[in-house]
Motif scaffolding. Structure first.
Motif, mmCIF file in Angstrom:
data_model
loop_
_atom_site.group_PDB
_atom_site.id
_atom_site.type_symbol
_atom_site.label_atom_id
_atom_site.label_comp_id
_atom_site.label_asym_id
_atom_site.label_seq_id
_atom_site.Cartn_x
_atom_site.Cartn_y
_atom_site.Cartn_z
ATOM 1 N N ALA A 1 0.839 -1.209 0.000
ATOM 2 C CA ALA A 1 0.000 0.000 0.000
ATOM 3 C C ALA A 1 0.871 1.256 0.000
ATOM 4 C CB ALA A 1 -0.923 -0.014 1.216
ATOM 5 N N LYS A 2 1.925 1.236 0.810
ATOM 6 C CA LYS A 2 2.804 2.413 0.854
ATOM 7 C C LYS A 2 3.491 2.638 -0.496
ATOM 8 C CE LYS A 2 3.840 1.912 5.813
ATOM 9 N NZ LYS A 2 3.320 3.077 6.488
ATOM 10 N N GLY A 3 3.747 1.550 -1.210
ATOM 11 C CA GLY A 3 4.335 1.660 -2.550
ATOM 12 C C GLY A 3 3.432 2.429 -3.497
ATOM 13 N N HIS A 4 2.114 2.346 -3.271
ATOM 14 C CA HIS A 4 1.167 3.052 -4.134
ATOM 15 C C HIS A 4 1.228 4.561 -3.918
ATOM 16 C CE1 HIS A 4 -0.308 -0.968 -4.710
ATOM 17 N NE2 HIS A 4 -1.084 -0.542 -5.682
ATOM 18 N N LEU A 5 1.516 4.964 -2.689
ATOM 19 C CA LEU A 5 1.621 6.406 -2.446
ATOM 20 C C LEU A 5 2.890 6.963 -3.076
ATOM 21 C CD1 LEU A 5 -0.638 5.623 -0.408
ATOM 22 C CD2 LEU A 5 0.133 7.523 0.976
ATOM 23 N N LYS A 6 3.950 6.176 -3.060
ATOM 24 C CA LYS A 6 5.180 6.595 -3.733
ATOM 25 C C LYS A 6 4.943 6.656 -5.255
ATOM 26 C CE LYS A 6 8.197 6.874 -0.337
ATOM 27 N NZ LYS A 6 8.920 8.126 -0.029
ATOM 28 N N ALA A 7 4.164 5.696 -5.754
ATOM 29 C CA ALA A 7 3.864 5.676 -7.194
ATOM 30 C C ALA A 7 3.028 6.897 -7.575
ATOM 31 C CB ALA A 7 3.122 4.392 -7.555
ATOM 32 N N GLU B 1 3.160 9.858 -6.173
ATOM 33 C CA GLU B 1 4.086 11.003 -6.248
ATOM 34 C C GLU B 1 4.808 10.992 -7.601
ATOM 35 O OE1 GLU B 1 5.095 10.592 -1.488
ATOM 36 O OE2 GLU B 1 6.777 10.916 -2.869
ATOM 37 N N LYS B 2 5.203 9.799 -8.034
ATOM 38 C CA LYS B 2 5.905 9.671 -9.328
ATOM 39 C C LYS B 2 4.967 10.095 -10.465
ATOM 40 C CE LYS B 2 8.819 8.018 -12.496
ATOM 41 N NZ LYS B 2 10.179 8.544 -12.741
ATOM 42 N N ALA B 3 3.703 9.647 -10.388
ATOM 43 C CA ALA B 3 2.738 9.952 -11.460
ATOM 44 C C ALA B 3 2.526 11.459 -11.582
ATOM 45 C CB ALA B 3 1.412 9.254 -11.177
ATOM 46 N N ILE B 4 2.440 12.115 -10.428
ATOM 47 C CA ILE B 4 2.158 13.560 -10.428
ATOM 48 C C ILE B 4 3.285 14.346 -11.097
ATOM 49 C CG2 ILE B 4 1.891 15.556 -8.866
ATOM 50 C CD1 ILE B 4 0.445 13.383 -6.978
ATOM 51 N N SER C 1 9.493 -21.326 -8.981
ATOM 52 C CA SER C 1 9.982 -20.166 -8.211
ATOM 53 C C SER C 1 9.647 -18.856 -8.893
ATOM 54 C CB SER C 1 11.507 -20.226 -8.078
ATOM 55 O OG SER C 1 11.878 -21.337 -7.290
ATOM 56 N N CYS C 2 9.380 -17.853 -8.059
ATOM 57 C CA CYS C 2 9.102 -16.513 -8.583
ATOM 58 C C CYS C 2 9.432 -15.504 -7.488
ATOM 59 C CB CYS C 2 7.619 -16.425 -8.961
ATOM 60 S SG CYS C 2 7.093 -14.799 -9.503
ATOM 61 N N TYR C 3 10.455 -14.670 -7.746
ATOM 62 C CA TYR C 3 10.720 -13.581 -6.795
ATOM 63 C C TYR C 3 11.344 -12.406 -7.531
ATOM 64 C CZ TYR C 3 15.224 -16.094 -6.550
ATOM 65 O OH TYR C 3 16.394 -16.765 -6.871
ATOM 66 N N ALA C 4 11.192 -11.231 -6.961
ATOM 67 C CA ALA C 4 11.473 -9.977 -7.663
ATOM 68 C C ALA C 4 12.894 -9.481 -7.479
ATOM 69 C CB ALA C 4 10.517 -8.895 -7.150
ATOM 70 N N ASP C 5 13.328 -8.683 -8.451
ATOM 71 C CA ASP C 5 14.419 -7.726 -8.245
ATOM 72 C C ASP C 5 13.697 -6.376 -8.076
ATOM 73 O OD1 ASP C 5 17.371 -6.563 -10.080
ATOM 74 O OD2 ASP C 5 16.199 -5.670 -8.457
ATOM 75 N N PRO C 6 13.571 -5.862 -6.858
ATOM 76 C CA PRO C 6 12.771 -4.647 -6.629
ATOM 77 C C PRO C 6 13.605 -3.360 -6.679
ATOM 78 C CG PRO C 6 13.286 -5.671 -4.523
ATOM 79 C CD PRO C 6 14.025 -6.458 -5.573
ATOM 80 N N SER C 7 14.812 -3.453 -7.276
ATOM 81 C CA SER C 7 15.726 -2.302 -7.167
ATOM 82 C C SER C 7 15.250 -1.062 -7.927
ATOM 83 C CB SER C 7 17.133 -2.697 -7.626
ATOM 84 O OG SER C 7 17.094 -3.301 -8.894
ATOM 85 N N ARG C 8 14.482 -1.259 -9.022
ATOM 86 C CA ARG C 8 14.015 -0.061 -9.761
ATOM 87 C C ARG C 8 13.073 0.763 -8.881
ATOM 88 N NH1 ARG C 8 10.900 -0.451 -15.479
ATOM 89 N NH2 ARG C 8 12.940 -1.118 -16.282
ATOM 90 N N ALA C 9 12.181 0.112 -8.135
ATOM 91 C CA ALA C 9 11.258 0.853 -7.255
ATOM 92 C C ALA C 9 12.056 1.575 -6.168
ATOM 93 C CB ALA C 9 10.252 -0.093 -6.631
ATOM 94 N N TYR C 10 13.114 0.927 -5.701
ATOM 95 C CA TYR C 10 13.939 1.551 -4.662
ATOM 96 C C TYR C 10 14.597 2.821 -5.193
ATOM 97 C CZ TYR C 10 17.556 2.058 -1.069
ATOM 98 O OH TYR C 10 18.370 2.534 -0.069
ATOM 99 N N LYS C 11 15.163 2.693 -6.420
ATOM 100 C CA LYS C 11 15.880 3.827 -7.021
ATOM 101 C C LYS C 11 14.924 4.934 -7.445
ATOM 102 C CE LYS C 11 19.581 1.102 -9.136
ATOM 103 N NZ LYS C 11 19.046 0.028 -10.025
ATOM 104 N N GLU C 12 13.828 4.577 -8.109
ATOM 105 C CA GLU C 12 13.000 5.605 -8.755
ATOM 106 C C GLU C 12 11.799 6.050 -7.920
ATOM 107 O OE1 GLU C 12 13.976 3.912 -13.268
ATOM 108 O OE2 GLU C 12 11.943 4.599 -12.763
ATOM 109 N N LEU C 13 11.353 5.193 -7.019
ATOM 110 C CA LEU C 13 10.186 5.576 -6.193
ATOM 111 C C LEU C 13 10.587 5.841 -4.754
ATOM 112 C CD1 LEU C 13 7.455 2.993 -7.348
ATOM 113 C CD2 LEU C 13 7.964 5.258 -8.302
#
Ligand code: WQD
Length: 335
Positions: free
Chosen positions: A240-246, A248-251, A298-310
């Motif tokens: 949910a917190k990721g959506h608020l960061k997103a 801010e990015k959208a705006i 197996s399925c797991y993320a590399d979440p580094s883009r969200a860390y860098k950009e959001l």
């Protein structure tokens, strides 16, 4: 700012509404209650102490959308509404394609008519199909989906891409969720699927409370450390917190952007069972049965883009997810 949240009484949507209200956004929710309950409204108000507007309507309903956009100056939309049961989508493809695609098309039509050009879209790691590379980055191949539900997410991403090409001021942030679990610490909102749960976590909690007899583990012969399926489980509050960061990015942006929202850590089915038992001092009886059709190892993320950009990363760990999931179901049983 006023945000329209479609599916805002659902599992992930309700947690996003709480974060929005806590951050002093004004919120309007549209939800048809197909996979949610009206008492979530009061529980959100108890958690935040704040009011919000609610419309019990279907996002496919153009008149309902027209009413909302006419009655409110909507600055941005978070679009959660959609059917999401993988197994059900295989049995009812027409229902899934009609609902999940038409809702997005009608929503975007009304957004543009009313000069609302910022959209956060709830997508899923299922768009990657059976990943060839791990961890999964946003540049990995998409589209080799294995069920109608996942295909509707992939098709929606393509529809939204085309809309941003045709409307240069329309901005979309596509959030590809991995496996959302857990619940708000208050225990007032959480995951409450109707009927027998398809997903692992809601099933585990119901075995722990004795509502279901035992967990069936779908196969222990995968190419994983203990043979059971590995997934990237993310706490729904982090999501949910990721959506608020997103937002801010959208705006502050134009065009379309894609982000994996995961922890980057893979846990197996047996990891979850062991952790759940340890954290909650409860037993979860299980038996190993055959693989489930369509499952991947197996399925797991590399979440580094969200860390860098959001400027976002998951903060909560498996222990929080196990504790909060169980706390929610116990609170619900107490009533
Ligand atoms: C997780 C693991 C199963 C149930 C799906 C959707 C995804 C998202 C989350 C909506 C797997 C095993 C499960 C059970 C089990 N949904 N399992 N016994 O399949 O990774 O993802 O739900 O957004 O889009 O694809 O989640 O929780 O169903 O399964 O052994 O009773 O648990 O085999 O390894 P999945 P899941």
């Amino acid at each position: 700012m006023k945000i329209l949240v479609t599916g805002g009484l659902g599992f992930i949507g309700s947690h996003a509404v709480v974060e929005l209200l806590d951050d002093d956004y004004e919120v309007v929710v549209i939800d048809n209650l197909y996979n949610s309950s009206i008492d979530v409204i009061d529980n959100i108000k108890k958690i935040t102490g704040k009011e919000f507007s609610f419309y019990q309507n279907d996002v496919c309903d153009l008149d309902a959308l027209e009413k909302i956009f006419s009655e409110h100056k909507i600055d941005a939309v978070m679009h959660f509404a959609g059917y999401k049961a993988v197994g059900e989508s295989v049995e009812k493809p027409i229902l899934y394609y009609e609902n999940n695609l038409l809702s997005t098309l009608h929503l975007c039509k009304k957004m543009i008519e009313h000069c609302c050009f910022k959209l956060i879209f709830s997508s899923s790691a299922t768009v990657y199909g059976n990943p060839k590379v791990l961890p999964i980055t946003e540049d990995c191949k998409v589209g080799s989906t294995t069920n109608p539900y996942g295909t509707t997410k992939w098709m929606n991403e393509k529809i939204l891409k085309d809309i941003t090409v045709a409307n240069s001021n329309f901005t979309v942030i596509v959030l590809r969720y991995f496996n959302p679990i857990g619940a708000h610490k208050s225990g007032l909102i959480g995951e409450k699927p109707n009927g027998i749960p398809n997903n692992l976590m809601p099933y585990i909690v119901r075995v722990a409370t004795g509502e279901l007899e035992m967990l069936n583990i779908f196969g222990n012969d995968y190419d994983t450390p203990d043979g059971t399926g590995v997934r990237d489980y993310i706490h729904v509050v982090d999501l949910a917190k990721g959506h608020l960061k997103a937002l801010e990015k959208a705006i502050s942006s134009r065009g379309i952007y894609y982000y994996n929202l995961g922890t980057g850590i893979g846990y197996s089915v047996l990891d979850l069972v062991d952790n759940f038992e340890k954290v909650n001092h409860v037993k979860v009886p299980y038996r190993i049965i055959g693989r489930r059709e369509g499952d991947i190892a197996s399925c797991y993320a590399d979440p580094s883009r969200a860390y860098k950009e959001l400027d976002w990363k998951a903060e909560l760990g498996l222990e929080d997810m196990m504790k909060d999931s169980y706390n929610f179901i116990l609170k619900q049983k107490k009533g």
